[in-house]
Design a protein around this motif. Structure first.
Motif, PDB file in Angstrom:
ATOM      1  N   ILE A 254      28.751  -1.736   7.300  1.00 17.75           N
ATOM      2  CA  ILE A 254      29.690  -1.136   8.241  1.00 17.75           C
ATOM      3  C   ILE A 254      29.566   0.372   8.130  1.00 17.75           C
ATOM      4  CG2 ILE A 254      32.110  -0.821   8.845  1.00 17.75           C
ATOM      5  CD1 ILE A 254      32.603  -3.649   7.947  1.00 17.75           C
ATOM      6  N   GLU A 255      29.327   1.004   9.262  1.00 19.24           N
ATOM      7  CA  GLU A 255      29.219   2.461   9.322  1.00 19.24           C
ATOM      8  C   GLU A 255      30.357   2.989  10.169  1.00 19.24           C
ATOM      9  OE1 GLU A 255      26.465   5.532  11.795  1.00 19.24           O
ATOM     10  OE2 GLU A 255      25.384   4.134  10.506  1.00 19.24           O
ATOM     11  N   THR A 256      31.017   4.006   9.677  1.00 22.34           N
ATOM     12  CA  THR A 256      32.022   4.709  10.459  1.00 22.34           C
ATOM     13  C   THR A 256      31.621   6.169  10.537  1.00 22.34           C
ATOM     14  OG1 THR A 256      33.357   5.073   8.486  1.00 22.34           O
ATOM     15  CG2 THR A 256      33.931   3.176   9.843  1.00 22.34           C
ATOM     16  N   GLY A 257      32.039   6.813  11.587  1.00 25.57           N
ATOM     17  CA  GLY A 257      31.701   8.222  11.726  1.00 25.57           C
ATOM     18  C   GLY A 257      32.493   8.875  12.838  1.00 25.57           C
ATOM     19  N   ILE A 258      32.342  10.177  12.914  1.00 24.48           N
ATOM     20  CA  ILE A 258      32.980  10.964  13.962  1.00 24.48           C
ATOM     21  C   ILE A 258      32.030  11.015  15.159  1.00 24.48           C
ATOM     22  CG2 ILE A 258      33.971  13.209  14.565  1.00 24.48           C
ATOM     23  CD1 ILE A 258      35.486  11.762  12.332  1.00 24.48           C
ATOM     24  N   VAL A 259      32.530  10.669  16.330  1.00 16.59           N
ATOM     25  CA  VAL A 259      31.721  10.688  17.548  1.00 16.59           C
ATOM     26  C   VAL A 259      31.250  12.113  17.811  1.00 16.59           C
ATOM     27  CG1 VAL A 259      31.771  10.260  20.044  1.00 16.59           C
ATOM     28  CG2 VAL A 259      32.942   8.700  18.487  1.00 16.59           C
ATOM     29  N   SER A 260      30.017  12.263  18.230  1.00 18.46           N
ATOM     30  CA  SER A 260      29.399  13.555  18.546  1.00 18.46           C
ATOM     31  C   SER A 260      29.341  14.472  17.325  1.00 18.46           C
ATOM     32  CB  SER A 260      30.128  14.258  19.693  1.00 18.46           C
ATOM     33  OG  SER A 260      30.119  13.463  20.845  1.00 18.46           O
ATOM     34  N   SER A 261      29.117  13.882  16.157  1.00 24.88           N
ATOM     35  CA  SER A 261      29.017  14.645  14.919  1.00 24.88           C
ATOM     36  C   SER A 261      28.075  13.900  13.985  1.00 24.88           C
ATOM     37  CB  SER A 261      30.402  14.773  14.276  1.00 24.88           C
ATOM     38  OG  SER A 261      30.298  15.283  12.973  1.00 24.88           O
ATOM     39  N   SER A 262      27.592  14.579  12.983  1.00 21.13           N
ATOM     40  CA  SER A 262      26.739  13.927  11.995  1.00 21.13           C
ATOM     41  C   SER A 262      27.555  13.348  10.839  1.00 21.13           C
ATOM     42  CB  SER A 262      25.711  14.926  11.446  1.00 21.13           C
ATOM     43  OG  SER A 262      26.378  15.999  10.818  1.00 21.13           O
ATOM     44  N   GLU A 263      28.862  13.529  10.879  1.00 23.66           N
ATOM     45  CA  GLU A 263      29.768  13.030   9.836  1.00 23.66           C
ATOM     46  C   GLU A 263      29.841  11.511   9.908  1.00 23.66           C
ATOM     47  OE1 GLU A 263      32.472  13.453   6.686  1.00 23.66           O
ATOM     48  OE2 GLU A 263      31.413  15.056   7.698  1.00 23.66           O
ATOM     49  N   LYS A 264      29.451  10.820   8.809  1.00 26.19           N
ATOM     50  CA  LYS A 264      29.533   9.362   8.787  1.00 26.19           C
ATOM     51  C   LYS A 264      29.707   8.859   7.362  1.00 26.19           C
ATOM     52  CE  LYS A 264      24.548   8.524   8.748  1.00 26.19           C
ATOM     53  NZ  LYS A 264      23.452   7.888   9.461  1.00 26.19           N
TER      54      LYS A 264
ATOM     55  N   TYR B 122      34.037   6.180  15.409  1.00 26.37           N
ATOM     56  CA  TYR B 122      33.339   4.963  15.817  1.00 26.37           C
ATOM     57  C   TYR B 122      33.160   4.048  14.612  1.00 26.37           C
ATOM     58  CZ  TYR B 122      29.000   6.685  13.690  1.00 26.37           C
ATOM     59  OH  TYR B 122      28.065   7.144  12.807  1.00 26.37           O
ATOM     60  N   LEU B 123      32.935   2.772  14.886  1.00 25.36           N
ATOM     61  CA  LEU B 123      32.597   1.791  13.864  1.00 25.36           C
ATOM     62  C   LEU B 123      31.383   1.029  14.342  1.00 25.36           C
ATOM     63  CD1 LEU B 123      34.626  -0.375  11.620  1.00 25.36           C
ATOM     64  CD2 LEU B 123      33.239  -1.611  13.254  1.00 25.36           C
ATOM     65  N   LYS B 124      30.359   0.974  13.509  1.00 27.20           N
ATOM     66  CA  LYS B 124      29.145   0.229  13.820  1.00 27.20           C
ATOM     67  C   LYS B 124      28.948  -0.785  12.696  1.00 27.20           C
ATOM     68  CE  LYS B 124      25.515   2.735  14.548  1.00 27.20           C
ATOM     69  NZ  LYS B 124      24.218   3.432  14.581  1.00 27.20           N
ATOM     70  N   TYR B 125      28.705  -2.035  13.051  1.00 30.53           N
ATOM     71  CA  TYR B 125      28.513  -3.054  12.021  1.00 30.53           C
ATOM     72  C   TYR B 125      27.221  -3.824  12.265  1.00 30.53           C
ATOM     73  CZ  TYR B 125      30.099  -6.596  15.359  1.00 30.53           C
ATOM     74  OH  TYR B 125      30.216  -7.410  16.448  1.00 30.53           O
ATOM     75  N   THR B 126      26.688  -4.365  11.177  1.00 31.40           N
ATOM     76  CA  THR B 126      25.494  -5.207  11.222  1.00 31.40           C
ATOM     77  C   THR B 126      25.840  -6.522  10.547  1.00 31.40           C
ATOM     78  OG1 THR B 126      24.084  -3.252  11.057  1.00 31.40           O
ATOM     79  CG2 THR B 126      23.053  -5.389  10.597  1.00 31.40           C
ATOM     80  N   ASP B 127      25.524  -7.638  11.240  1.00 33.14           N
ATOM     81  CA  ASP B 127      25.808  -8.935  10.636  1.00 33.14           C
ATOM     82  C   ASP B 127      24.569  -9.462   9.909  1.00 33.14           C
ATOM     83  OD1 ASP B 127      24.106 -10.140  12.547  1.00 33.14           O
ATOM     84  OD2 ASP B 127      25.772 -10.772  13.814  1.00 33.14           O
ATOM     85  N   SER B 128      24.701 -10.614   9.268  1.00 30.70           N
ATOM     86  CA  SER B 128      23.619 -11.165   8.456  1.00 30.70           C
ATOM     87  C   SER B 128      22.428 -11.622   9.288  1.00 30.70           C
ATOM     88  CB  SER B 128      24.133 -12.323   7.595  1.00 30.70           C
ATOM     89  OG  SER B 128      24.709 -13.328   8.417  1.00 30.70           O
TER      90      SER B 128
ATOM     91  N   ALA C 177      36.671   2.999  17.023  1.00 27.96           N
ATOM     92  CA  ALA C 177      37.749   2.530  16.140  1.00 27.96           C
ATOM     93  C   ALA C 177      39.019   3.343  16.342  1.00 27.96           C
ATOM     94  CB  ALA C 177      37.306   2.604  14.682  1.00 27.96           C
ATOM     95  N   CYS C 178      38.873   4.590  16.739  1.00 29.97           N
ATOM     96  CA  CYS C 178      40.022   5.455  16.992  1.00 29.97           C
ATOM     97  C   CYS C 178      39.632   6.383  18.133  1.00 29.97           C
ATOM     98  CB  CYS C 178      40.387   6.246  15.735  1.00 29.97           C
ATOM     99  SG  CYS C 178      41.723   7.409  15.984  1.00 29.97           S
ATOM    100  N   GLY C 179      40.227   6.185  19.285  1.00 30.33           N
ATOM    101  CA  GLY C 179      39.844   6.937  20.475  1.00 30.33           C
ATOM    102  C   GLY C 179      40.201   8.403  20.441  1.00 30.33           C
ATOM    103  N   TYR C 180      41.230   8.760  19.688  1.00 33.50           N
ATOM    104  CA  TYR C 180      41.621  10.164  19.598  1.00 33.50           C
ATOM    105  C   TYR C 180      42.378  10.376  18.297  1.00 33.50           C
ATOM    106  CZ  TYR C 180      43.854  14.634  20.485  1.00 33.50           C
ATOM    107  OH  TYR C 180      44.266  15.937  20.393  1.00 33.50           O
ATOM    108  N   THR C 181      41.967  11.372  17.542  1.00 43.21           N
ATOM    109  CA  THR C 181      42.670  11.725  16.318  1.00 43.21           C
ATOM    110  C   THR C 181      42.540  13.216  16.073  1.00 43.21           C
ATOM    111  OG1 THR C 181      42.916  11.292  13.948  1.00 43.21           O
ATOM    112  CG2 THR C 181      40.681  11.212  14.833  1.00 43.21           C
ATOM    113  N   GLU C 182      43.559  13.778  15.487  1.00 42.89           N
ATOM    114  CA  GLU C 182      43.533  15.171  15.064  1.00 42.89           C
ATOM    115  C   GLU C 182      43.582  15.287  13.549  1.00 42.89           C
ATOM    116  OE1 GLU C 182      46.677  17.327  16.928  1.00 42.89           O
ATOM    117  OE2 GLU C 182      45.911  16.998  18.944  1.00 42.89           O
ATOM    118  N   SER C 183      44.056  14.231  12.910  1.00 41.56           N
ATOM    119  CA  SER C 183      44.288  14.340  11.470  1.00 41.56           C
ATOM    120  C   SER C 183      43.692  13.205  10.646  1.00 41.56           C
ATOM    121  CB  SER C 183      45.796  14.397  11.216  1.00 41.56           C
ATOM    122  OG  SER C 183      46.408  13.236  11.746  1.00 41.56           O
ATOM    123  N   LEU C 184      42.952  12.291  11.258  1.00 42.71           N
ATOM    124  CA  LEU C 184      42.381  11.138  10.559  1.00 42.71           C
ATOM    125  C   LEU C 184      43.446  10.395   9.745  1.00 42.71           C
ATOM    126  CD1 LEU C 184      38.888  12.464   9.429  1.00 42.71           C
ATOM    127  CD2 LEU C 184      39.351  10.655  11.076  1.00 42.71           C
TER     128      LEU C 184
END
Length: 134
Positions: free
Chosen positions: A53-63, A91-97, A106-113
């Motif tokens: 499972i990968e999570t990250g900030i959209v339009s950023s290299s933060e993951k 965003y959330l990206k997942y890979t199954d078996s 995963a969160c459409g808008y946030t200012e403070s995580l």
């Protein structure tokens, strides 16, 4: 009963009562989510284990990548280690078996995580995405 024992009993009762009230209020409202680190609850209702499972900030290299296996039928809480300044989306990206990879917001808008999101995954992909993020 002595006066000292009565005071001790009243203090213990007051602490227990305050704890019960705190549990009832925090379970019924999302007001306390403003102060909690952002968390994603993943409900795996598919027939396959989730292997990454990968999570990250959209339009950023933060993951943040979690290589913990979430078995079919199980749930897990993920608290991504992300940082951002300003506003953004997660965003959330997942890979199954089976090697299938899917992505969702995963969160459409946030200012403070802060806050939480619950995502349900079935064999067709994301079946439910409940966002309460701030």
């Amino acid at each position: 009963m002595s006066r000292r024992n009565a005071y001790i009993l009243m203090a213990v009762t007051a602490v227990l009562l305050m704890g019960l009230i705190w549990e009832a209020v925090s379970a019924q409202t999302d007001h306390f989510a403003y102060f909690q680190r952002f968390a994603i609850t993943v409900h795996n209702e598919s027939d396959f284990d989730l292997v990454s499972i990968e999570t990250g900030i959209v339009s950023s290299s933060e993951k943040d990548i979690v290589d913990r296996r979430i078995k079919a039928g199980a749930s897990a809480v993920i608290k991504p280690k992300l940082s951002m300044s300003g506003e953004g989306a997660v965003y959330l990206k997942y890979t199954d078996s089976q090697g299938n990879t899917k992505e969702t917001i995963a969160c459409g808008y946030t200012e403070s995580l802060t806050g939480r999101t619950a995502i349900t995954i079935d064999n067709d992909g994301i079946s439910k995405n409940e966002q309460r993020c701030y």
